[in-house]
Design a protein around this motif. Structure first.
Motif, PDB file in Angstrom:
ATOM      1  N   HIS A 210       0.829  -1.205   0.000  1.00 50.55           N
ATOM      2  CA  HIS A 210       0.000   0.000   0.000  1.00 50.55           C
ATOM      3  C   HIS A 210       0.865   1.258   0.000  1.00 50.55           C
ATOM      4  CE1 HIS A 210       0.975  -0.735   4.197  1.00 50.55           C
ATOM      5  NE2 HIS A 210       0.639   0.508   4.496  1.00 50.55           N
ATOM      6  N   PHE A 211       2.019   1.177  -0.685  1.00 50.55           N
ATOM      7  CA  PHE A 211       2.929   2.322  -0.693  1.00 50.55           C
ATOM      8  C   PHE A 211       3.152   2.846  -2.097  1.00 50.55           C
ATOM      9  CE2 PHE A 211       4.172  -0.142   3.075  1.00 50.55           C
ATOM     10  CZ  PHE A 211       4.000   0.841   4.042  1.00 50.55           C
ATOM     11  N   GLN A 212       3.405   4.132  -2.175  1.00 54.25           N
ATOM     12  CA  GLN A 212       3.789   4.765  -3.420  1.00 54.25           C
ATOM     13  C   GLN A 212       5.038   5.609  -3.169  1.00 54.25           C
ATOM     14  OE1 GLN A 212       0.312   6.943  -4.515  1.00 54.25           O
ATOM     15  NE2 GLN A 212       0.424   8.374  -2.804  1.00 54.25           N
ATOM     16  N   PRO A 213       5.887   5.792  -4.183  1.00 51.17           N
ATOM     17  CA  PRO A 213       7.142   6.533  -3.978  1.00 51.17           C
ATOM     18  C   PRO A 213       6.908   8.024  -3.785  1.00 51.17           C
ATOM     19  CG  PRO A 213       6.849   5.971  -6.292  1.00 51.17           C
ATOM     20  CD  PRO A 213       5.751   5.275  -5.542  1.00 51.17           C
ATOM     21  N   LYS A 303      -0.649   4.509   1.221  1.00 50.75           N
ATOM     22  CA  LYS A 303      -2.029   4.747   0.806  1.00 50.75           C
ATOM     23  C   LYS A 303      -2.948   4.170   1.874  1.00 50.75           C
ATOM     24  CE  LYS A 303      -1.057   2.616  -3.063  1.00 50.75           C
ATOM     25  NZ  LYS A 303      -1.178   1.978  -4.400  1.00 50.75           N
ATOM     26  N   GLU A 304      -4.230   4.311   1.709  1.00 46.88           N
ATOM     27  CA  GLU A 304      -5.187   3.849   2.723  1.00 46.88           C
ATOM     28  C   GLU A 304      -5.133   2.323   2.803  1.00 46.88           C
ATOM     29  OE1 GLU A 304      -8.419   2.412   3.458  1.00 46.88           O
ATOM     30  OE2 GLU A 304      -7.806   3.181   5.413  1.00 46.88           O
ATOM     31  N   ILE A 305      -4.668   1.810   3.951  1.00 47.91           N
ATOM     32  CA  ILE A 305      -4.286   0.409   4.034  1.00 47.91           C
ATOM     33  C   ILE A 305      -5.482  -0.540   3.995  1.00 47.91           C
ATOM     34  CG2 ILE A 305      -4.186   0.345   6.576  1.00 47.91           C
ATOM     35  CD1 ILE A 305      -1.639  -1.417   6.209  1.00 47.91           C
ATOM     36  N   ILE A 306      -6.598  -0.175   4.601  1.00 47.66           N
ATOM     37  CA  ILE A 306      -7.766  -1.058   4.585  1.00 47.66           C
ATOM     38  C   ILE A 306      -8.368  -1.118   3.191  1.00 47.66           C
ATOM     39  CG2 ILE A 306     -10.065  -1.479   5.518  1.00 47.66           C
ATOM     40  CD1 ILE A 306      -7.810  -2.056   7.485  1.00 47.66           C
ATOM     41  N   ARG A 307      -8.405   0.012   2.526  1.00 41.68           N
ATOM     42  CA  ARG A 307      -8.950   0.025   1.165  1.00 41.68           C
ATOM     43  C   ARG A 307      -8.095  -0.825   0.232  1.00 41.68           C
ATOM     44  NH1 ARG A 307      -9.816   5.826  -1.095  1.00 41.68           N
ATOM     45  NH2 ARG A 307     -11.240   5.796   0.701  1.00 41.68           N
ATOM     46  N   THR A 308      -6.767  -0.692   0.333  1.00 33.93           N
ATOM     47  CA  THR A 308      -5.900  -1.487  -0.531  1.00 33.93           C
ATOM     48  C   THR A 308      -5.976  -2.968  -0.169  1.00 33.93           C
ATOM     49  OG1 THR A 308      -3.990  -1.033   0.903  1.00 33.93           O
ATOM     50  CG2 THR A 308      -4.314   0.403  -0.981  1.00 33.93           C
ATOM     51  N   LEU A 309      -6.167  -3.276   1.117  1.00 33.88           N
ATOM     52  CA  LEU A 309      -6.345  -4.673   1.531  1.00 33.88           C
ATOM     53  C   LEU A 309      -7.605  -5.248   0.918  1.00 33.88           C
ATOM     54  CD1 LEU A 309      -5.469  -7.060   3.373  1.00 33.88           C
ATOM     55  CD2 LEU A 309      -6.847  -6.025   5.184  1.00 33.88           C
TER      56      LEU A 309
END
Length: 389
Positions: A210-213, A303-309
């Motif tokens: 859930h990461f972006q540079p 990024k929003e971790i629950i949404r990406t999960l």
């Protein structure tokens, strides 16, 4: 999909689950055995919490599950049908109707002999005769403190060729003292366990973070690669420079801070997390993946971790059907971040709804690459004609 689809209310067809929270190893395994009494497994995966002693479990295995093939590893947490847990002994019994398995142990793996891994892997694959109409995949469980997973997984990909490999590094809670894999009734450190699976089920591999540079970059200017240890970044003491870049006092650096402020490495158009494990001495940083002098690192932003999960777990087969179950390998740093943000109940809800079981790892293996702060998994789908979800 709603919570009514979870594995407790609507059990999987291809696996049976058992969980014990008993504090005594023999009692815990006896409970596991009773819960799996009606199962007919090809093999069992056992994911062990750090409060249970592997030696005691190994001794009790001979009586509790004497007639069953058992593999597994120590963990940094478990994912049961309830979601995240820390103290659960989790057993996943893979029904023989749907699975066959062959295994090999690489020991020692520090240092890794690439030639030996390739040779041993090729031999296993050739001796495990293919069944027409069935598919193959591999699972790898490695000593999470060996610092050898990067080389190991690359060698496995060479040996297995077109067979996809997924897995997780064994954990030890947050102690980082000793991690072990289980095979043939014995736990092994400085080792890796390879399982070659054959199944009649369709499956799909998962891998997401859930990461972006960001625009913040740094260069490793002094490292000890074999120890995954960085001593200097941008010509300054590593811990101090990292703390300066994330604007946190160096004395406040901790696993939870590392979890929320990862560094990324670019591979072509993709960024992979190179997670920081802990401070080494006063100024060094120990990493959970390969590191070297001159490596360009990019600070990541979450990024929003629950949404990406939720998005990452929203997988279906070619007919639009949901998985029978998802075998998941989830980095312990993701769990730390989720807990720090008070989102652990929401994350557990998503795991339940998406039928995920597995464990929290010290690193993840996905299609020939060792990664960190990533969810890696395999979604298995019910054979057509089975009961719908």
């Amino acid at each position: 999909m709603t919570a009514v689809d979870d594995l407790d209310r609507n059990p999987a067809v291809a696996v049976r689950l058992a969980v014990s929270h008993a504090e005594d190893a023999a009692v815990a395994l006896a409970e596991i055995s009773r819960q799996l009494a009606s199962a007919r497994p090809s093999f069992i995966l056992l994911f062990v919490p750090n409060r249970l002693q592997p030696e005691a479990l190994a001794k009790a295995l001979h009586g509790a599950l004497a007639d069953t093939v058992v593999f597994g590893c120590t963990t940094a947490g478990q994912i049961t049908s309830r979601g995240y847990e820390d103290d659960a002994l989790l057993a996943i019994a893979f029904e023989r109707k749907h699975f066959r398995v062959a295994s090999t142990l690489f020991s020692p793996i520090s240092p890794v002999s690439i030639a030996d891994v390739v040779s041993q892997t090729e031999r296993l694959a050739s001796q495990f005769r293919a069944t027409p109409g069935r598919k193959r995949l591999a699972l790898i469980f490695a000593d999470g403190l060996s610092k050898q997973e990067d080389i190991l997984v690359a060698a496995l990909e060479a040996g297995l060729k077109d067979i996809p490999v997924f897995g997780g590094s064994a954990g030890d809670g947050l102690r980082f003292e000793k991690t072990q894999v289980l095979r043939n009734g014995e736990f092994h450190s400085n080792a890796a366990l390879l399982l070659l699976l054959e199944t009649d089920l369709a499956f799909s591999g998962l891998g997401f973070d859930h990461f972006q540079p960001t625009e913040k970059r740094m260069v490793v200017t002094r490292a000890i690669p074999e120890e995954r240890l960085v001593l200097e970044i941008n010509g300054s003491p590593a811990a101090q420079e990292y703390a300066r870049m994330i604007q946190v006092p160096v004395e406040d650096l901790s696993p939870k801070i590392f979890a929320e402020n990862p560094v990324l490495v670019r591979n072509r158009n993709l960024y992979h997390v190179r997670a920081i494990q802990q401070i080494h001495g006063t100024n060094g940083l120990t990493f959970l993946s390969a590191i070297d002098d001159g490596l360009l690192l990019t600070l990541g932003r979450g990024k929003e971790i629950i949404r990406t999960l939720d998005t990452g777990l929203s997988v279906c087969d070619k007919d639009g059907d949901a998985p029978d179950f998802i075998l998941g390998f989830d980095c312990y740093l993701r769990k730390l971040e989720i807990e720090r943000k008070g989102l652990d109940m929401e994350a557990s809800d998503r795991f339940r709804q998406r039928r995920v079981v597995g464990f929290s790892t010290y690193g993840e293996q996905h299609l020939g690459v060792h990664v960190n702060q990533t969810f890696v998994g395999v979604a298995f789908f019910r054979p057509k004609g089975g009961a719908p979800l």
